[in-house]
Scaffold this active site. Structure first.
Site, PDB file in Angstrom:
ATOM      1  CB  SER A 135      -0.799  -0.117   1.285  1.00 40.13           C
ATOM      2  OG  SER A 135      -1.604   1.082   1.351  1.00 40.13           O
ATOM      3  CE1 TYR A 148      -4.283  -1.778   5.286  1.00 35.86           C
ATOM      4  CE2 TYR A 148      -3.577   0.336   4.665  1.00 35.86           C
ATOM      5  CZ  TYR A 148      -4.133  -1.049   4.359  1.00 35.86           C
ATOM      6  OH  TYR A 148      -4.128  -1.248   2.934  1.00 35.86           O
TER       7      TYR A 148
END
Length: 252
Positions: A135, A148
């Site tokens: 990501s 995350y």
């Protein structure tokens, strides 16, 4: 087609970004084993080149169950796409160790040990390609994304390490760092804002391309990294974000 006779294993390949990846792999001739907890919807459920295995990636057994399913369904895998993941927003003050550990189990432990579980199959076939979905939050950060961001930065790190270790086996390992990819969940997030129209317009302004991404944008990069055109590319994090991280924000 570029991936004829290739077998790909993809986690979470039946929805969202994963479905976009699966459809691109199938279009290039690959056979695909989808590992996820939810049964597949049509047309993937009835596709002759698709198999499904029920797998809970938070468990330690899942990688080895998936590897056995790949052997049983297609004789083994050439390509691994570690796509499935989870995300929650939580301040570090409120986050518990249990929440942190689940994030790391799904987003980091499962991809590492799935690569381990499939390694004998790839070696038997003379090499392969491991593609981890990271990501842009493994590079930058949004608020309340400690777990995350940590997990995705770890994905980028072990991608490089696996590339170094497995190159001798003819196995390449790369990561893709998507930006904002349109999905039902992202649409719900925009619609939950006080002014959804303004939120949408502001989001578009972050992207030099003038649009957000689509699942098939990530699928196209997966096909490239899985195929013969990228045999000299390994240990890389390929950012696919419409230029979002390249654009410096201005405070006015």
């Amino acid at each position: 087609m570029r991936l004829n006779d290739k077998v790909a294993v993809i986690t979470g390949g039946g929805r969202g970004i994963g479905q976009g990846i699966t459809e691109k792999l199938l279009a290039e001739g690959a056979r695909v084993l989808i590992a996820q907890r939810q049964p597949l919807d049509a047309p993937l459920a009835t596709h002759p080149s698709v198999a499904w295995v029920d797998a809970d990636l938070s468990t330690r057994e899942a990688p080895y169950e998936i590897a056995r399913a790949a052997e049983d369904a297609f004789g083994g895998a050439h390509i691994l796409v570690n796509n499935a993941g989870m995300m929650f927003e939580q301040s570090i003050e409120d986050m518990t160790e249990k929440e942190w550990e689940r994030m790391m189990a799904v987003n980091m432990r499962a991809p590492v040990f799935l690569a381990k579980a499939l390694l004998p199959q790839m070696r038997q076939r003379g090499g392969g390609s491991i593609i981890n979905i990271g990501s842009i939050e493994g590079i930058g950060a949004n608020p309340w994304h400690v777990a995350y961001c940590g997990s995705k930065a770890a994905v980028h790190g072990f991608t490089r390490a696996l590339a170094v270790d497995l190159g001798v086996d003819g196995i390449r390992c790369n990561a893709i760092a998507p930006g904002w990819i349109s999905s039902d969940l992202s649409a719900d997030y925009i619609n939950a804002q006080p002014d959804p129209t303004q939120a949408h317009d502001d989001l578009m302004k972050l992207h030099p391309t003038g649009r957000t991404g689509k699942p098939e944008d990530i699928g196209a990069m997966v096909v490239f990294l899985a195929g013969d055109e990228s045999t000299f590319i390994t240990g890389q994090v390929m950012v696919v974000d419409g230029g979002r991280t390249a654009k410096l924000p201005l405070p006015f």
